[in-house]
Design a protein around this motif. Structure first.
Motif, PDB file in Angstrom:
ATOM      1  N   GLU A   1       1.000  24.484  61.378  1.00 49.49           N
ATOM      2  CA  GLU A   1       2.011  24.205  60.809  1.00 49.49           C
ATOM      3  C   GLU A   1       1.858  23.475  59.164  1.00 49.49           C
ATOM      4  O   GLU A   1       2.484  23.734  58.522  1.00 49.49           O
ATOM      5  CB  GLU A   1       2.828  23.006  61.442  1.00 49.49           C
ATOM      6  CG  GLU A   1       4.168  22.461  61.035  1.00 49.49           C
ATOM      7  CD  GLU A   1       4.808  21.534  61.826  1.00 49.49           C
ATOM      8  OE1 GLU A   1       4.871  20.583  61.483  1.00 49.49           O
ATOM      9  OE2 GLU A   1       5.115  21.954  63.206  1.00 49.49           O
TER      10      GLU A   1
ATOM     11  N   ASP B   1       1.122  26.488  56.927  1.00 52.48           N
ATOM     12  CA  ASP B   1       2.296  27.101  56.676  1.00 52.48           C
ATOM     13  C   ASP B   1       2.948  26.413  55.394  1.00 52.48           C
ATOM     14  O   ASP B   1       3.582  26.690  54.690  1.00 52.48           O
ATOM     15  CB  ASP B   1       3.049  27.162  57.760  1.00 52.48           C
ATOM     16  CG  ASP B   1       2.882  28.360  58.541  1.00 52.48           C
ATOM     17  OD1 ASP B   1       2.165  29.224  58.231  1.00 52.48           O
ATOM     18  OD2 ASP B   1       3.289  28.332  59.880  1.00 52.48           O
TER      19      ASP B   1
ATOM     20  N   GLU C   1       3.815  27.603  51.569  1.00 49.89           N
ATOM     21  CA  GLU C   1       5.149  27.349  51.152  1.00 49.89           C
ATOM     22  C   GLU C   1       5.266  26.767  49.861  1.00 49.89           C
ATOM     23  O   GLU C   1       5.631  27.197  48.863  1.00 49.89           O
ATOM     24  CB  GLU C   1       6.134  26.884  52.135  1.00 49.89           C
ATOM     25  CG  GLU C   1       7.511  26.858  51.753  1.00 49.89           C
ATOM     26  CD  GLU C   1       8.584  26.182  52.820  1.00 49.89           C
ATOM     27  OE1 GLU C   1       9.794  25.831  52.234  1.00 49.89           O
ATOM     28  OE2 GLU C   1       8.137  26.089  53.606  1.00 49.89           O
TER      29      GLU C   1
END
Length: 159
Positions: free
Chosen positions: A9, A12, A16
């Motif tokens: 997570e 990610d 991003e």
């Protein structure tokens, strides 16, 4: 949630944020190019030829003033390209100030036709933990040793 899921997570989230930053840089680059690119055309009615010259110099200068570390703009085969500067910060951290500044100058001197912009050398040096004064002192020493010269005001080249 386990450690692996948390790490994935976090990864990610980092990806991003990086993608968003690159998108912002690209949008800003397009706007700067739109505002600063000069197009000169010449029509020869006898030969029925049109010559078009696109002057990217102002665009490159503005982009390089505004792009964040480690990105820089160049012209390759008539196209403006934004690249990531190949500067190994971890490796340079352990070097003395003269080596750091000379390496930064060497890498940046190919980003413009005039050489390495002094403000960018200072900016990159500060990313390595150097103050403006330390960078300027290192540049003065490199100039005295003949390892760096100033082909034009506020631009540097290595020897």
């Amino acid at each position: 949630m386990g450690d692996i899921e948390k790490n994935l997570e976090d990864a990610d989230d980092h990806i991003e944020r990086a993608e968003n930053l690159l998108e912002e840089v690209a949008m800003e680059a397009v706007e700067i190019a739109r505002e600063n690119t000069e197009i000169i055309s010449d029509f020869d009615s006898r030969a029925m030829e049109v010559q078009v010259k696109v002057d990217h110099d102002d665009t490159i200068h503005r982009l390089n003033e505004n792009l964040p570390i480690p990105y820089f703009a160049t012209v390759e085969e008539g196209n403006v390209e934004i690249r990531k500067l190949d500067l190994n910060i971890d490796e340079l951290q352990s070097e003395n100030d003269l080596v750091k500044v000379k390496e930064i100058t060497s890498i940046l001197e190919d980003t413009t036709s005039e050489g390495a912009p002094v403000p960018k050398v200072i900016e990159y040096s500060s990313a390595l933990g150097m103050t403006v004064e330390e960078t300027e002192e290192a540049l003065d020493k490199l100039k005295q040793k003949g390892e760096v010269y100033e082909p034009s005001t506020d631009y540097l080249r290595t020897t």
